[in-house]
Design a protein around this motif. Structure first.
Motif, PDB file in Angstrom:
ATOM      1  N   TRP A   1       0.734  -1.191  -0.067  1.00  0.00           N
ATOM      2  CA  TRP A   1      -0.154  -0.075   0.003  1.00  0.00           C
ATOM      3  C   TRP A   1       0.913   1.295  -0.011  1.00  0.00           C
ATOM      4  CZ3 TRP A   1      -4.987  -0.448  -0.758  1.00  0.00           C
ATOM      5  CH2 TRP A   1      -5.819  -1.597  -0.532  1.00  0.00           C
ATOM      6  N   LEU A   2       1.010   1.803  -1.041  1.00  0.00           N
ATOM      7  CA  LEU A   2       2.047   2.982  -1.271  1.00  0.00           C
ATOM      8  C   LEU A   2       1.014   4.207  -1.938  1.00  0.00           C
ATOM      9  CD1 LEU A   2       4.662   0.977  -3.054  1.00  0.00           C
ATOM     10  CD2 LEU A   2       4.815   1.436  -0.600  1.00  0.00           C
ATOM     11  N   GLY A   3       1.730   5.425  -1.401  1.00  0.00           N
ATOM     12  CA  GLY A   3       1.150   6.548  -1.783  1.00  0.00           C
ATOM     13  C   GLY A   3       1.526   6.890  -3.330  1.00  0.00           C
ATOM     14  N   VAL A   4       0.767   7.688  -4.076  1.00  0.00           N
ATOM     15  CA  VAL A   4       1.456   8.340  -5.541  1.00  0.00           C
ATOM     16  C   VAL A   4       1.150   9.895  -5.625  1.00  0.00           C
ATOM     17  CG1 VAL A   4       0.556   5.989  -6.608  1.00  0.00           C
ATOM     18  CG2 VAL A   4      -1.127   7.992  -6.532  1.00  0.00           C
ATOM     19  N   GLU A   5       1.993  10.389  -6.270  1.00  0.00           N
ATOM     20  CA  GLU A   5       1.861  11.858  -6.440  1.00  0.00           C
ATOM     21  C   GLU A   5       0.889  11.932  -7.376  1.00  0.00           C
ATOM     22  OE1 GLU A   5       4.235  16.010  -7.655  1.00  0.00           O
ATOM     23  OE2 GLU A   5       5.297  13.923  -7.722  1.00  0.00           O
ATOM     24  N   THR A   6      -0.428  12.571  -7.149  1.00  0.00           N
ATOM     25  CA  THR A   6      -1.486  12.714  -8.322  1.00  0.00           C
ATOM     26  C   THR A   6      -1.487  14.072  -8.815  1.00  0.00           C
ATOM     27  OG1 THR A   6      -3.962  12.640  -8.494  1.00  0.00           O
ATOM     28  CG2 THR A   6      -3.089  13.148  -6.402  1.00  0.00           C
ATOM     29  N   LEU A   7      -1.561  14.152 -10.137  1.00  0.00           N
ATOM     30  CA  LEU A   7      -1.576  15.651 -10.875  1.00  0.00           C
ATOM     31  C   LEU A   7      -3.002  15.949 -10.879  1.00  0.00           C
ATOM     32  CD1 LEU A   7       1.688  15.003 -13.080  1.00  0.00           C
ATOM     33  CD2 LEU A   7       1.165  15.859 -10.706  1.00  0.00           C
ATOM     34  N   ALA A   8      -3.762  14.930 -10.789  1.00  0.00           N
ATOM     35  CA  ALA A   8      -5.214  15.025 -11.267  1.00  0.00           C
ATOM     36  C   ALA A   8      -6.231  14.368 -10.054  1.00  0.00           C
ATOM     37  CB  ALA A   8      -5.533  14.557 -12.641  1.00  0.00           C
ATOM     38  N   PRO A   9      -6.352  14.920  -9.113  1.00  0.00           N
ATOM     39  CA  PRO A   9      -7.021  14.522  -8.188  1.00  0.00           C
ATOM     40  C   PRO A   9      -8.311  14.075  -8.214  1.00  0.00           C
ATOM     41  CG  PRO A   9      -6.508  16.606  -7.400  1.00  0.00           C
ATOM     42  CD  PRO A   9      -5.891  16.003  -8.589  1.00  0.00           C
TER      43      PRO A   9
ATOM     44  N   TRP B   1      -2.321 -12.692  -2.491  1.00  0.00           N
ATOM     45  CA  TRP B   1      -1.117 -12.368  -3.343  1.00  0.00           C
ATOM     46  C   TRP B   1      -0.182 -12.325  -2.441  1.00  0.00           C
ATOM     47  CZ3 TRP B   1      -2.828  -7.552  -6.679  1.00  0.00           C
ATOM     48  CH2 TRP B   1      -3.527  -7.895  -7.762  1.00  0.00           C
ATOM     49  N   ALA B   2      -0.186 -11.643  -1.052  1.00  0.00           N
ATOM     50  CA  ALA B   2       0.945 -11.557  -0.014  1.00  0.00           C
ATOM     51  C   ALA B   2       1.621 -12.892   0.137  1.00  0.00           C
ATOM     52  CB  ALA B   2       0.433 -10.753   1.150  1.00  0.00           C
ATOM     53  N   ARG B   3       0.369 -13.710   0.630  1.00  0.00           N
ATOM     54  CA  ARG B   3       0.663 -15.235   0.807  1.00  0.00           C
ATOM     55  C   ARG B   3       1.027 -15.899  -0.118  1.00  0.00           C
ATOM     56  NH1 ARG B   3      -4.336 -14.420   4.094  1.00  0.00           N
ATOM     57  NH2 ARG B   3      -3.701 -13.886   6.507  1.00  0.00           N
ATOM     58  N   SER B   4       0.734 -15.907  -1.453  1.00  0.00           N
ATOM     59  CA  SER B   4       1.122 -16.789  -2.467  1.00  0.00           C
ATOM     60  C   SER B   4       2.262 -16.450  -3.132  1.00  0.00           C
ATOM     61  CB  SER B   4      -0.163 -16.467  -3.577  1.00  0.00           C
ATOM     62  OG  SER B   4      -1.267 -17.112  -3.137  1.00  0.00           O
ATOM     63  N   PHE B   5       2.507 -15.065  -3.105  1.00  0.00           N
ATOM     64  CA  PHE B   5       3.828 -14.781  -3.792  1.00  0.00           C
ATOM     65  C   PHE B   5       4.811 -14.129  -2.952  1.00  0.00           C
ATOM     66  CE2 PHE B   5      -0.008 -14.167  -6.471  1.00  0.00           C
ATOM     67  CZ  PHE B   5       0.441 -15.359  -7.658  1.00  0.00           C
ATOM     68  N   PRO B   6       5.302 -14.704  -2.122  1.00  0.00           N
ATOM     69  CA  PRO B   6       6.229 -14.161  -0.879  1.00  0.00           C
ATOM     70  C   PRO B   6       7.456 -13.462  -1.471  1.00  0.00           C
ATOM     71  CG  PRO B   6       6.112 -16.515  -0.875  1.00  0.00           C
ATOM     72  CD  PRO B   6       5.085 -16.319  -1.847  1.00  0.00           C
ATOM     73  N   ASP B   7       7.944 -14.167  -2.643  1.00  0.00           N
ATOM     74  CA  ASP B   7       9.243 -13.416  -3.170  1.00  0.00           C
ATOM     75  C   ASP B   7       9.050 -12.079  -3.630  1.00  0.00           C
ATOM     76  OD1 ASP B   7      10.570 -15.883  -2.672  1.00  0.00           O
ATOM     77  OD2 ASP B   7      10.445 -16.697  -4.756  1.00  0.00           O
TER      78      ASP B   7
ATOM     79  N   GLN C   1      11.095  -5.397  -0.438  1.00  0.00           N
ATOM     80  CA  GLN C   1      11.668  -4.908   0.821  1.00  0.00           C
ATOM     81  C   GLN C   1      10.330  -4.598   1.619  1.00  0.00           C
ATOM     82  OE1 GLN C   1      14.519  -2.013  -0.003  1.00  0.00           O
ATOM     83  NE2 GLN C   1      16.154  -3.529  -0.248  1.00  0.00           N
ATOM     84  N   THR C   2       9.436  -5.392   1.603  1.00  0.00           N
ATOM     85  CA  THR C   2       8.260  -5.149   2.495  1.00  0.00           C
ATOM     86  C   THR C   2       8.146  -6.630   3.374  1.00  0.00           C
ATOM     87  OG1 THR C   2       5.925  -4.431   2.751  1.00  0.00           O
ATOM     88  CG2 THR C   2       6.321  -5.560   0.824  1.00  0.00           C
ATOM     89  N   THR C   3       6.830  -6.723   4.073  1.00  0.00           N
ATOM     90  CA  THR C   3       6.565  -8.278   4.553  1.00  0.00           C
ATOM     91  C   THR C   3       5.208  -8.447   4.271  1.00  0.00           C
ATOM     92  OG1 THR C   3       5.963  -6.960   6.967  1.00  0.00           O
ATOM     93  CG2 THR C   3       8.344  -7.536   6.330  1.00  0.00           C
ATOM     94  N   VAL C   4       4.930  -9.397   4.411  1.00  0.00           N
ATOM     95  CA  VAL C   4       3.382 -10.093   4.431  1.00  0.00           C
ATOM     96  C   VAL C   4       2.643  -9.355   5.532  1.00  0.00           C
ATOM     97  CG1 VAL C   4       2.078 -11.934   4.807  1.00  0.00           C
ATOM     98  CG2 VAL C   4       3.973 -12.224   3.438  1.00  0.00           C
ATOM     99  N   ALA C   5       3.254  -9.311   6.435  1.00  0.00           N
ATOM    100  CA  ALA C   5       2.415  -8.488   7.525  1.00  0.00           C
ATOM    101  C   ALA C   5       2.145  -7.149   7.449  1.00  0.00           C
ATOM    102  CB  ALA C   5       3.082  -8.613   9.030  1.00  0.00           C
TER     103      ALA C   5
END
Length: 226
Positions: free
Chosen positions: A111-119, A176-182, A188-192
């Motif tokens: 869950w990441l933020g994005v810089e929106t130019l058109a909110p 997805w987090a549990r099925s694709f741990p790689d 550089q994040t975690t399933v948790a």
């Protein structure tokens, strides 16, 4: 709506329309889901076409169903049928419009933020990201959002591409987090962390997703209403 169902191209069982389908039902927008490998109906008489996410790369011409989808995208673009591309779908749309797709400088997962130019079209996140490839902005397209990795959303006429996943529910993100741990470790994040983000952002993500889909639908209906 007195029109035929919009086409939704689904590439794998674990990348369904989810919130997009829920939104469509609340807006009385009929959709027809077409699985990868099945014949794709001519999009010419459909209100719009959606290409969902995929584990495949949009630049990998060895993907067996990629050529058929590209034909459908090219047909939609040629006749002015609006296209909504999500993650892989955005990359494929960007490529069809003259952009390029290649491995990203680093994967974006979680869950990441994005810089929106058109909110008004792309509300500020966080949005669920899950990709290792990135696209360049197609010629003439308007950049709507970005991140340090690259473009996150663009509009080209009635067509909209978003690199993130507005359609995903917390249950899908957890799968997805549990099925694709790689993928998680590579980003550089975690399933948790992904699971916690899903719990924290689920309600807001649904509101943002519906706003984004509504903004796309407004461009679809604009010629009719005008």
């Amino acid at each position: 709506m007195n029109e035929r169902a919009a086409l939704v191209l689904e590439h794998e069982a674990d990348t369904p329309a989810a919130l997009l389908a829920e939104w469509a039902d609340t807006r009385d927008v009929p959709i027809e889901v077409v699985r990868a490998g099945a014949p794709i109906p001519d999009p010419a008489d459909r209100p719009f076409l959606v290409s969902l996410g995929s584990e495949a790369s949009a630049y990998d011409d060895a993907v067996p169903w990629l050529a058929a989808e590209r034909t459908a995208l090219d047909r939609a673009l040629a006749v002015g049928v609006p296209v909504l591309g999500i993650c892989f779908g955005a990359q494929h749309l960007a490529r069809a419009l003259g952009g390029t797709v290649a491995p990203a400088a680093r994967p974006e997962v979680g869950w990441l933020g994005v810089e929106t130019l058109a909110p008004e079209t792309v509300p500020p996140g966080p949005w669920l990201q899950w990709h290792r490839d990135a696209f360049t902005l197609p010629p003439g397209a308007d950049l709507l959002a970005r991140s340090p990795v690259g473009p996150q959303a663009f509009r080209a006429g009635p067509h909209l591409g978003v690199q993130f996943h507005p359609e995903v529910t917390p249950a899908i993100a957890a799968d997805w987090a549990r099925s694709f741990p790689d993928s998680v470790r590579g980003a550089q994040t975690t399933v948790a962390a992904v699971l916690a983000g899903s719990d924290e952002h689920a309600a807001g993500a649904r509101v943002r997703a519906f706003a984004l889909f509504d903004a796309f639908l407004a461009t679809v209906r604009a010629p009719i209403l005008g």
